[in-house]
Design an enzyme around this catalytic site. Structure first.
Site, short mmCIF file in Angstrom:
data_model
loop_
_atom_site.label_atom_id
_atom_site.label_comp_id
_atom_site.label_asym_id
_atom_site.label_seq_id
_atom_site.Cartn_x
_atom_site.Cartn_y
_atom_site.Cartn_z
N ARG A 18 -10.63 16.42 6.10
CA ARG A 18 -11.17 16.71 4.80
C ARG A 18 -12.80 17.21 5.23
O ARG A 18 -13.27 16.76 6.19
CB ARG A 18 -11.36 15.52 3.95
CG ARG A 18 -9.94 15.27 3.19
CD ARG A 18 -10.30 13.92 2.47
NE ARG A 18 -9.12 12.93 3.19
CZ ARG A 18 -9.29 11.50 2.88
NH1 ARG A 18 -10.40 10.99 2.13
NH2 ARG A 18 -8.50 10.81 3.71
N GLY A 77 -10.72 3.29 12.59
CA GLY A 77 -10.19 3.77 13.76
C GLY A 77 -11.18 4.18 14.70
O GLY A 77 -11.17 3.79 16.11
N ILE A 78 -12.16 5.06 14.06
CA ILE A 78 -13.11 5.68 14.98
C ILE A 78 -14.31 4.43 15.32
O ILE A 78 -14.75 4.46 16.43
CB ILE A 78 -13.71 7.17 14.37
CG1 ILE A 78 -12.64 7.99 14.41
CG2 ILE A 78 -14.83 7.77 15.33
CD1 ILE A 78 -12.90 9.09 13.24
N HIS A 116 -13.28 3.36 -0.29
CA HIS A 116 -13.10 2.50 0.85
C HIS A 116 -13.64 1.23 0.34
O HIS A 116 -14.17 0.33 1.27
CB HIS A 116 -13.90 3.06 2.08
CG HIS A 116 -13.34 4.07 2.64
ND1 HIS A 116 -13.61 5.20 3.17
CD2 HIS A 116 -11.61 4.33 2.99
CE1 HIS A 116 -12.93 6.17 3.80
NE2 HIS A 116 -11.56 5.48 3.63
N GLU A 150 -8.26 -4.09 5.04
CA GLU A 150 -8.20 -4.04 3.74
C GLU A 150 -7.05 -4.77 2.96
O GLU A 150 -7.01 -5.40 2.09
CB GLU A 150 -7.95 -2.67 3.27
CG GLU A 150 -9.38 -2.01 3.64
CD GLU A 150 -9.03 -0.41 4.22
OE1 GLU A 150 -8.16 -0.34 5.11
OE2 GLU A 150 -9.69 0.50 3.84
N ASN A 192 0.91 -1.27 -0.11
CA ASN A 192 0.02 0.17 -0.11
C ASN A 192 0.86 1.24 -0.03
O ASN A 192 1.47 1.55 1.01
CB ASN A 192 -0.68 0.00 1.32
CG ASN A 192 -1.81 0.97 1.35
OD1 ASN A 192 -1.77 2.20 0.62
ND2 ASN A 192 -2.91 1.10 2.45
N VAL A 211 -9.81 12.19 17.11
CA VAL A 211 -11.03 12.06 17.93
C VAL A 211 -10.52 11.86 19.49
O VAL A 211 -11.28 12.47 20.24
CB VAL A 211 -12.13 10.77 17.52
CG1 VAL A 211 -13.03 10.52 18.57
CG2 VAL A 211 -12.80 11.30 16.22
N ARG A 212 -9.59 11.20 19.71
CA ARG A 212 -8.95 11.01 21.06
C ARG A 212 -8.66 12.25 21.67
O ARG A 212 -9.07 12.42 22.72
CB ARG A 212 -7.81 10.07 20.87
CG ARG A 212 -8.23 8.72 20.85
CD ARG A 212 -6.91 7.88 20.43
NE ARG A 212 -6.29 8.13 19.30
CZ ARG A 212 -5.86 7.34 18.49
NH1 ARG A 212 -5.19 6.33 19.06
NH2 ARG A 212 -5.19 7.81 17.43
P1 ADP Z 1 -6.88 5.58 8.45
O1 ADP Z 1 -7.93 6.34 7.72
O2 ADP Z 1 -5.75 6.69 8.42
O3 ADP Z 1 -6.74 4.18 8.16
P2 ADP Z 1 -7.66 4.81 11.11
O4 ADP Z 1 -8.91 3.94 10.72
O5 ADP Z 1 -6.49 4.11 11.69
O6 ADP Z 1 -7.28 5.77 9.99
O7 ADP Z 1 -8.42 5.91 12.18
C1 ADP Z 1 -7.65 6.72 12.72
C2 ADP Z 1 -8.42 7.36 13.71
O8 ADP Z 1 -9.31 6.82 14.73
C3 ADP Z 1 -7.75 8.53 14.72
O9 ADP Z 1 -7.53 9.74 13.83
C4 ADP Z 1 -8.68 8.62 15.82
O10 ADP Z 1 -9.45 9.71 15.38
C5 ADP Z 1 -9.52 7.64 15.86
N1 ADP Z 1 -9.14 6.50 16.88
C6 ADP Z 1 -8.36 5.66 17.00
N2 ADP Z 1 -8.43 5.13 18.17
C7 ADP Z 1 -9.18 5.78 18.97
C8 ADP Z 1 -9.68 5.44 20.21
N3 ADP Z 1 -9.48 4.61 21.06
N4 ADP Z 1 -10.83 6.28 20.67
C9 ADP Z 1 -11.40 7.32 19.82
N5 ADP Z 1 -10.81 7.44 18.47
C10 ADP Z 1 -10.00 6.77 18.05
#
Ligand code: ADP
Length: 394
Positions: free
Chosen positions: A236, A323-324, A176, A374, A9, A279-280
């Site tokens: 974005r 992630g979120i 996605h 993915e 990737n 978000v964290r």
């Molecule tokens: P990408 O699109 O870069 O692959 P991810 O799917 O890894 O991103 O998501 C990253 C985002 O997920 C971080 O910027 C954060 O906002 C969120 N995130 C990750 N872990 C947590 C958590 N434990 N609590 C809240 N938000 C989280």
């Protein structure tokens, strides 16, 4: 000894890799080279995420970065063979509805799509070219983020522009797709009836979108011509009146490059909060802007869930991923609050625990959390292409 499938990737300043052992597709190693051209940092891990190697040094471009990854892999492989390399390619344009084996003509067609994804496609293809140089004779297979959406009905696929624009490729592609396909396949394997049902998958990460899936196929998605559309993201803007863009250029004199920077890099959660795209960080902050940004995000995700449920004509399951979606219990609660009219409810304990099923037992709509993968989806595609003997380009 078993063969390996390597998944690459390649982004603008990083190359991520995963190596799977065929045919079981057990993950052996994952890693990345980050900071290509600036401060390169290589790391490789085993399947349990233990660090196996780490290195900082010179890697001026994708070719050099891949050279370092390959040098490490060759040592780790201990005589195993790479049978094929799967590449994540963001854009397959209107034609590629399935993975394709890359040769000269295919590469030229993919290069011609760079204008549709200027921030991603050139780096993806730099990774492809580097891999072709390092591994001549090894099949290189492109897997597209757009392909899963290629069966959208015309109404979902088109803008209300004169029809020649659609013919010129100005369409709502959706992205996605590898994540959505992975989730759809896993759900169908877990529960075939649900797999045939009406699903909304919310892929909420740094990039975020939602997809309506019926009978295992994408029906509509919130991202459009580019990965800017739909819900707000880390940096974005998401859906925006195109009149705003015209105004910024015509009345405020912004250059196209400045607008690109604003919409891709300075907007979303980062722009709204003025604090962070993460978000964290926003959940940890007591500043009112942080809370407003989180509430804006939830509002717009909720709104898209309503729109996609209407496109599906009802809903059997809502799935959170990325992630979120996978980690942010408070955000899942904010999003689901107020969706009771669709039959969506949360069991607050299950949600806080991050359980697989976070709706109450027997609820009319299942609300689920699933981890997306993915890279594994790409490995499955590569294996299918190898088994079939060739890839099919639609
Ligand atoms: P990408 O699109 O870069 O692959 P991810 O799917 O890894 O991103 O998501 C990253 C985002 O997920 C971080 O910027 C954060 O906002 C969120 N995130 C990750 N872990 C947590 C958590 N434990 N609590 C809240 N938000 C989280």
């Amino acid at each position: 000894m078993s063969d390996l499938i390597l998944v690459l990737n390649a982004g603008s300043s990083s190359i991520k890799f995963q190596a799977f052992e065929a045919p079981a597709l057990d993950l052996l190693w994952s890693g990345q080279m980050e900071g290509i051209g600036a401060a390169p940092h290589f790391m490789a891990r085993d399947a349990a995420r233990h660090i196996l190697a780490e290195w900082r040094g010179a890697a001026g471009d994708h070719r050099a970065a891949l050279g370092i990854i390959i040098a490490w892999l060759k040592g780790a492989m201990a005589g195993r063979r790479i049978s094929a390399i799967g590449h994540r390619v963001v854009h397959g344009g209107p034609d590629f509805a399935a993975p394709v084996t890359i040769n000269g003509p295919v590469l030229r067609r993919l290069e011609a799509l760079a204008a549709l994804a200027p921030l991603h496609q050139p780096s993806n293809l730099a990774g492809v070219r580097a891999a072709m140089e390092h591994f001549p004779g090894v099949p290189q297979i492109a897997c597209f983020d757009t392909a899963f959406h290629r069966g959208h009905p015309w109404e979902a696929d088109s803008f209300a522009l004169p029809s020649e624009f659609h013919a010129r490729g100005i369409r709502r592609y959706g992205f996605h797709g590898l994540s959505y396909e992975y989730i759809a396949r896993r759900l169908a394997a877990e529960d075939p009836a649900l797999g045939r049902g009406r699903l909304i998958v919310a892929h909420l990460g740094n990039g975020a979108s939602l997809c309506a899936i019926r009978d295992g196929r994408s029906l509509d998605s919130t991202m459009g011509f580019t990965a800017l559309d739909g819900v707000p993201m880390g940096t974005r803007c998401g859906r925006i009146d195109p009149g705003v863009v015209l105004h910024l250029i015509q009345a405020e004199g912004m250059t196209p490059a400045e607008v690109v920077r604003l919409l891709y890099k300075e907007s979303g959660l980062k722009g709204l909060s003025g604090l962070s795209q993460d978000v964290r960080d926003l959940e940890a902050s007591s500043r009112p802007e942080a809370s407003l940004a989180l509430s804006y995000f939830a509002w717009h995700v909720r709104r898209e869930i309503g729109a996609l449920a209407a496109a599906l004509g009802g809903l059997d399951a809502l799935v959170f991923t990325a992630g979120i979606g996978e980690n942010a219990a408070q955000m899942r609660r904010r999003i689901c609050d107020g969706l009771g009219f669709l039959g969506i409810a949360l069991d607050q304990k299950r949600n806080a625990d991050g359980a697989g099923e976070i709706s109450p037992t027997g609820a009319p709509v299942k609300v689920l959390i699933r981890r997306t993968d993915e890279e594994r989806m790409i490995a499955e595609h590569v294996q299918a292409v190898l088994t079939a003997g060739d890839a099919v380009a639609a």
